[in-house]
Design an enzyme around this catalytic site. Structure first.
Site, mmCIF file in Angstrom:
data_model
loop_
_atom_site.group_PDB
_atom_site.id
_atom_site.type_symbol
_atom_site.label_atom_id
_atom_site.label_comp_id
_atom_site.label_asym_id
_atom_site.label_seq_id
_atom_site.Cartn_x
_atom_site.Cartn_y
_atom_site.Cartn_z
ATOM 1 N N TYR A 212 0.828 -1.211 0.000
ATOM 2 C CA TYR A 212 0.000 0.000 0.000
ATOM 3 C C TYR A 212 0.860 1.258 0.000
ATOM 4 C CZ TYR A 212 -3.368 3.495 1.592
ATOM 5 O OH TYR A 212 -4.148 4.628 1.701
ATOM 6 N N LYS B 116 1.274 4.254 -2.911
ATOM 7 C CA LYS B 116 0.988 5.670 -2.684
ATOM 8 C C LYS B 116 2.228 6.534 -2.903
ATOM 9 C CE LYS B 116 -3.370 5.167 -1.782
ATOM 10 N NZ LYS B 116 -4.392 5.686 -2.720
#
Length: 258
Positions: free
Chosen positions: A154, A158
């Site tokens: 994750y 990002k």
């Protein structure tokens, strides 16, 4: 009505942050294309906007499929005539130690969180350049600015969104277009509720104690509201925000000071 005559595409608009962004842009006069995978959710958001006197259309799209972003942009443009703002909000989470992340999971996270952002932007950009105006707002995360245990896929995705945003901003600045990333900390949405459930299952903590542990990660000892994130997006889409370009706007109550 600062956005009267403007059209906004909001991905991941069926719930949480995306739904609030759609509602807020509509209140400011934009016609909003609300997109997500679940038809019932985006229909409900559009009905709410329409009942409040705003304009919204629902567009079902599964951005995990590589052909869908360009197809979505084409459908919205055909139906609404133009796209002035692209808010790339659709995203998925992932939590596992590095040694347990499968390649399928890694690719799944990057496909939705990064590749779809790139493809939606790429599809919308030519018309923005031709008009010499436009706004790209990518909803990243405070995890785009630091690393932590168990969020490698994750956080890496990002970080990639932030890098893409900065490069894009440098390319489009001369065309009256801005590109920025909004980087929230924990926001009071269904995703936090899911995090609470995982903490309870793994630790045996009570739900309230688990929620307090999440709140405690903010110096303000609270969760952000979706309205706060939507207000930042509204600023970035506005004429007043046209001088903000290529930025990672952290919203976490002062946890990350830079």
């Amino acid at each position: 009505m600062k956005f009267d005559g403007r059209v906004a595409l909001v991905t991941g608009g069926g719930r949480g942050i995306g739904a609030e962004i759609a509602r807020t842009l509509a209140r400011e006069g934009a016609e909003v294309a609300v997109s997500a995978r679940t038809e019932s959710e985006i229909d409900a958001v559009c009905a709410e906007i329409q009942n409040a006197g705003g304009r919204a259309r629902a567009f079902v799209a599964d951005l995990s499929k590589p052909e869908e972003p360009a197809r979505l942009v084409a459908r919205v443009t055909e139906a609404l005539g133009r796209i002035d703002f692209v808010v790339n909000n659709a995203g998925i989470g992932s939590s596992a130690p590095v040694g347990r992340i499968t390649l399928d999971e890694w690719n799944r996270v990057f496909t939705v969180n990064v590749t779809a952002v790139f493809l939606c932007t790429q599809a919308a950009l030519p018309a923005m350049i031709e008009r010499q105006s436009g706004r790209i707002v990518n909803i990243a995360s405070v995890a785009a600015r630091f690393g932590a245990r168990y969020i490698a896929a994750y956080s890496a995705s990002k970080h990639a969104v932030l890098g893409f945003t900065r490069c894009l901003a440098a390319e489009v600045a001369a065309f009256g277009i801005t590109a920025n990333a909004v980087c929230p900390g924990f926001v009071d949405t269904e995703l936090v509720a899911d995090s609470v459930a995982r903490i309870v299952a793994k630790t045996g903590m009570t739900p309230e104690a688990a929620l307090d542990s999440i709140r405690g990660q903010s110096p303000q000892k609270r969760l952000l509201t979706t309205a706060e994130v939507a207000a930042m997006v509204t600023l970035l889409c506005s004429e007043e925000g046209r001088g903000i370009n290529g930025q990672a706007l952290v919203m976490d109550g002062g946890g990350l000071l830079s």
